[in-house]
Write a protein that holds these residues in place. Sequence first.
Motif, PDB file in Angstrom:
ATOM      1  N   VAL A  94       0.848  -1.198   0.000  1.00 19.81           N
ATOM      2  CA  VAL A  94       0.000   0.000   0.000  1.00 19.81           C
ATOM      3  C   VAL A  94       0.885   1.250   0.000  1.00 19.81           C
ATOM      4  O   VAL A  94       0.683   2.160  -0.812  1.00 19.81           O
ATOM      5  CB  VAL A  94      -0.979   0.018   1.199  1.00 19.81           C
ATOM      6  CG1 VAL A  94      -1.707   1.358   1.292  1.00 19.81           C
ATOM      7  CG2 VAL A  94      -1.973  -1.127   1.106  1.00 19.81           C
ATOM      8  N   ASP A  95       1.875   1.291   0.899  1.00 21.80           N
ATOM      9  CA  ASP A  95       2.778   2.452   0.974  1.00 21.80           C
ATOM     10  C   ASP A  95       3.450   2.722  -0.366  1.00 21.80           C
ATOM     11  O   ASP A  95       3.479   3.866  -0.826  1.00 21.80           O
ATOM     12  CB  ASP A  95       3.874   2.220   2.026  1.00 21.80           C
ATOM     13  CG  ASP A  95       3.380   2.351   3.445  1.00 21.80           C
ATOM     14  OD1 ASP A  95       2.322   2.978   3.670  1.00 21.80           O
ATOM     15  OD2 ASP A  95       4.056   1.804   4.341  1.00 21.80           O
ATOM     16  N   TYR A  96       4.007   1.694  -0.973  1.00 20.19           N
ATOM     17  CA  TYR A  96       4.698   1.858  -2.247  1.00 20.19           C
ATOM     18  C   TYR A  96       3.739   2.347  -3.326  1.00 20.19           C
ATOM     19  O   TYR A  96       4.080   3.234  -4.108  1.00 20.19           O
ATOM     20  CB  TYR A  96       5.331   0.538  -2.688  1.00 20.19           C
ATOM     21  CG  TYR A  96       6.738   0.330  -2.178  1.00 20.19           C
ATOM     22  CD1 TYR A  96       7.038   0.449  -0.836  1.00 20.19           C
ATOM     23  CD2 TYR A  96       7.763  -0.004  -3.037  1.00 20.19           C
ATOM     24  CE1 TYR A  96       8.324   0.250  -0.378  1.00 20.19           C
ATOM     25  CE2 TYR A  96       9.048  -0.206  -2.587  1.00 20.19           C
ATOM     26  CZ  TYR A  96       9.326  -0.077  -1.257  1.00 20.19           C
ATOM     27  OH  TYR A  96      10.599  -0.267  -0.802  1.00 20.19           O
ATOM     28  N   CYS A  97       2.559   1.759  -3.369  1.00 25.96           N
ATOM     29  CA  CYS A  97       1.599   2.144  -4.413  1.00 25.96           C
ATOM     30  C   CYS A  97       1.115   3.576  -4.241  1.00 25.96           C
ATOM     31  O   CYS A  97       0.902   4.279  -5.227  1.00 25.96           O
ATOM     32  CB  CYS A  97       0.411   1.181  -4.437  1.00 25.96           C
ATOM     33  SG  CYS A  97       0.799  -0.426  -5.150  1.00 25.96           S
ATOM     34  N   VAL A  98       0.952   4.020  -3.001  1.00 28.76           N
ATOM     35  CA  VAL A  98       0.518   5.393  -2.755  1.00 28.76           C
ATOM     36  C   VAL A  98       1.639   6.373  -3.090  1.00 28.76           C
ATOM     37  O   VAL A  98       1.402   7.407  -3.706  1.00 28.76           O
ATOM     38  CB  VAL A  98       0.054   5.576  -1.290  1.00 28.76           C
ATOM     39  CG1 VAL A  98      -0.110   7.043  -0.939  1.00 28.76           C
ATOM     40  CG2 VAL A  98      -1.240   4.827  -1.043  1.00 28.76           C
ATOM     41  N   SER A  99       2.865   6.024  -2.718  1.00 23.90           N
ATOM     42  CA  SER A  99       3.975   6.965  -2.904  1.00 23.90           C
ATOM     43  C   SER A  99       4.537   6.973  -4.320  1.00 23.90           C
ATOM     44  O   SER A  99       5.143   7.952  -4.733  1.00 23.90           O
ATOM     45  CB  SER A  99       5.097   6.665  -1.914  1.00 23.90           C
ATOM     46  OG  SER A  99       5.697   5.420  -2.213  1.00 23.90           O
ATOM     47  N   ALA A 100       4.337   5.895  -5.051  1.00 19.07           N
ATOM     48  CA  ALA A 100       4.893   5.804  -6.407  1.00 19.07           C
ATOM     49  C   ALA A 100       3.758   5.775  -7.412  1.00 19.07           C
ATOM     50  O   ALA A 100       3.250   4.707  -7.747  1.00 19.07           O
ATOM     51  CB  ALA A 100       5.756   4.557  -6.540  1.00 19.07           C
ATOM     52  N   ARG A 101       3.362   6.931  -7.874  1.00 14.29           N
ATOM     53  CA  ARG A 101       2.264   6.976  -8.837  1.00 14.29           C
ATOM     54  C   ARG A 101       2.606   6.082 -10.014  1.00 14.29           C
ATOM     55  O   ARG A 101       3.726   6.050 -10.477  1.00 14.29           O
ATOM     56  CB  ARG A 101       2.023   8.403  -9.293  1.00 14.29           C
ATOM     57  CG  ARG A 101       1.502   9.260  -8.139  1.00 14.29           C
ATOM     58  CD  ARG A 101       1.098  10.603  -8.591  1.00 14.29           C
ATOM     59  NE  ARG A 101      -0.138  10.485  -9.370  1.00 14.29           N
ATOM     60  CZ  ARG A 101      -0.703  11.490  -9.996  1.00 14.29           C
ATOM     61  NH1 ARG A 101      -0.148  12.675  -9.959  1.00 14.29           N
ATOM     62  NH2 ARG A 101      -1.810  11.315 -10.673  1.00 14.29           N
ATOM     63  N   GLY A 102       1.624   5.350 -10.486  1.00 19.58           N
ATOM     64  CA  GLY A 102       1.833   4.449 -11.608  1.00 19.58           C
ATOM     65  C   GLY A 102       2.080   3.021 -11.186  1.00 19.58           C
ATOM     66  O   GLY A 102       1.868   2.093 -11.964  1.00 19.58           O
ATOM     67  N   LEU A 103       2.527   2.800  -9.927  1.00 17.97           N
ATOM     68  CA  LEU A 103       2.805   1.441  -9.480  1.00 17.97           C
ATOM     69  C   LEU A 103       1.527   0.616  -9.378  1.00 17.97           C
ATOM     70  O   LEU A 103       1.495  -0.542  -9.795  1.00 17.97           O
ATOM     71  CB  LEU A 103       3.552   1.439  -8.151  1.00 17.97           C
ATOM     72  CG  LEU A 103       3.926   0.060  -7.581  1.00 17.97           C
ATOM     73  CD1 LEU A 103       4.764  -0.746  -8.572  1.00 17.97           C
ATOM     74  CD2 LEU A 103       4.674   0.214  -6.269  1.00 17.97           C
ATOM     75  N   ALA A 104       0.455   1.211  -8.862  1.00 18.68           N
ATOM     76  CA  ALA A 104      -0.814   0.462  -8.766  1.00 18.68           C
ATOM     77  C   ALA A 104      -1.273   0.043 -10.157  1.00 18.68           C
ATOM     78  O   ALA A 104      -1.710  -1.097 -10.362  1.00 18.68           O
ATOM     79  CB  ALA A 104      -1.883   1.298  -8.071  1.00 18.68           C
ATOM     80  N   ALA A 105      -1.152   0.948 -11.126  1.00 23.05           N
ATOM     81  CA  ALA A 105      -1.549   0.595 -12.491  1.00 23.05           C
ATOM     82  C   ALA A 105      -0.648  -0.488 -13.063  1.00 23.05           C
ATOM     83  O   ALA A 105      -1.096  -1.348 -13.816  1.00 23.05           O
ATOM     84  CB  ALA A 105      -1.522   1.832 -13.383  1.00 23.05           C
ATOM     85  N   ALA A 106       0.627  -0.474 -12.693  1.00 21.34           N
ATOM     86  CA  ALA A 106       1.549  -1.507 -13.176  1.00 21.34           C
ATOM     87  C   ALA A 106       1.191  -2.864 -12.592  1.00 21.34           C
ATOM     88  O   ALA A 106       1.419  -3.896 -13.217  1.00 21.34           O
ATOM     89  CB  ALA A 106       2.991  -1.147 -12.826  1.00 21.34           C
ATOM     90  N   LEU A 107       0.623  -2.875 -11.390  1.00 24.39           N
ATOM     91  CA  LEU A 107       0.238  -4.131 -10.748  1.00 24.39           C
ATOM     92  C   LEU A 107      -1.159  -4.604 -11.136  1.00 24.39           C
ATOM     93  O   LEU A 107      -1.522  -5.742 -10.880  1.00 24.39           O
ATOM     94  CB  LEU A 107       0.298  -3.987  -9.220  1.00 24.39           C
ATOM     95  CG  LEU A 107       1.692  -3.942  -8.617  1.00 24.39           C
ATOM     96  CD1 LEU A 107       1.603  -3.588  -7.134  1.00 24.39           C
ATOM     97  CD2 LEU A 107       2.423  -5.249  -8.814  1.00 24.39           C
ATOM     98  N   ALA A 108      -1.953  -3.716 -11.725  1.00 21.68           N
ATOM     99  CA  ALA A 108      -3.338  -4.051 -12.058  1.00 21.68           C
ATOM    100  C   ALA A 108      -3.394  -5.179 -13.079  1.00 21.68           C
ATOM    101  O   ALA A 108      -2.601  -5.237 -14.010  1.00 21.68           O
ATOM    102  CB  ALA A 108      -4.067  -2.823 -12.604  1.00 21.68           C
ATOM    103  N   TYR A 109      -4.339  -6.065 -12.885  1.00 24.24           N
ATOM    104  CA  TYR A 109      -4.554  -7.165 -13.821  1.00 24.24           C
ATOM    105  C   TYR A 109      -5.427  -6.649 -14.950  1.00 24.24           C
ATOM    106  O   TYR A 109      -6.445  -6.028 -14.721  1.00 24.24           O
ATOM    107  CB  TYR A 109      -5.229  -8.336 -13.113  1.00 24.24           C
ATOM    108  CG  TYR A 109      -4.335  -8.931 -12.072  1.00 24.24           C
ATOM    109  CD1 TYR A 109      -3.426  -9.921 -12.408  1.00 24.24           C
ATOM    110  CD2 TYR A 109      -4.362  -8.484 -10.763  1.00 24.24           C
ATOM    111  CE1 TYR A 109      -2.577 -10.449 -11.467  1.00 24.24           C
ATOM    112  CE2 TYR A 109      -3.516  -9.009  -9.812  1.00 24.24           C
ATOM    113  CZ  TYR A 109      -2.625  -9.998 -10.164  1.00 24.24           C
ATOM    114  OH  TYR A 109      -1.777 -10.518  -9.237  1.00 24.24           O
ATOM    115  N   ASP A 110      -5.001  -6.914 -16.169  1.00 22.83           N
ATOM    116  CA  ASP A 110      -5.767  -6.392 -17.305  1.00 22.83           C
ATOM    117  C   ASP A 110      -6.347  -7.486 -18.182  1.00 22.83           C
ATOM    118  O   ASP A 110      -6.935  -7.211 -19.213  1.00 22.83           O
ATOM    119  CB  ASP A 110      -4.920  -5.432 -18.137  1.00 22.83           C
ATOM    120  CG  ASP A 110      -3.739  -6.115 -18.811  1.00 22.83           C
ATOM    121  OD1 ASP A 110      -3.546  -7.321 -18.617  1.00 22.83           O
ATOM    122  OD2 ASP A 110      -3.016  -5.432 -19.543  1.00 22.83           O
TER     123      ASP A 110
END
Length: 188
Positions: A94-110
């Motif tokens: 959660v911390d990494y995804c909040v602080s590093a914009r784009g990380l959540a999208a990189a982890l998202a399943y598509d």
Amino acid sequence: MPERQRADARRNYARILAVAEAEVAAHGAAASLEQIARTAGVGSATVRRHFPTRRALLEAVSRTRIEALCVRAHDLTGTGDSHTALLEWLSDVVDYCVSARGLAAALAYDGAGSDPVHENACSAAVEEAAGPLLRRAAQDGAVASDVTVEDLITLIVGIVLATEHHPDPATRAHRLFRLTVAGLSPQS
């Protein structure tokens, strides 16, 4: 990036990646590929040659953080209480995804399937690294046996993406994460 590339191609790759990191930090996963190309001083075709998809670019930008999350999962595996270790690692995600914009999208399943150009290397690395943490917690009865790393990452991605425009995204994301972990029932 292949080591056999020409020196100018390696320089272009490094310049594009540096610009992309700054653009993604400023604008998130929707950073303009055309702006990245302009700022890096290359054509958009050069950007696409190095990064054939937006996901490939996001994965390259996120690589260092993904590697750190994988190392952290490995470090926590087998230490202390399995439930605490798993939650500590998920909180780090959660911390990494909040602080590093784009990380959540990189982890998202598509749902791109098995096409190697569209494979999600970030998610695959995280799943592999976190698997032992989750299996241990499931063996200890700390989490349901049918919970997958994919389930957990999907929850975190959803939380982070839903809170990224909140005035205090980190606090809001962690509150929602705690609610997810605790459930909605009042604690007795």
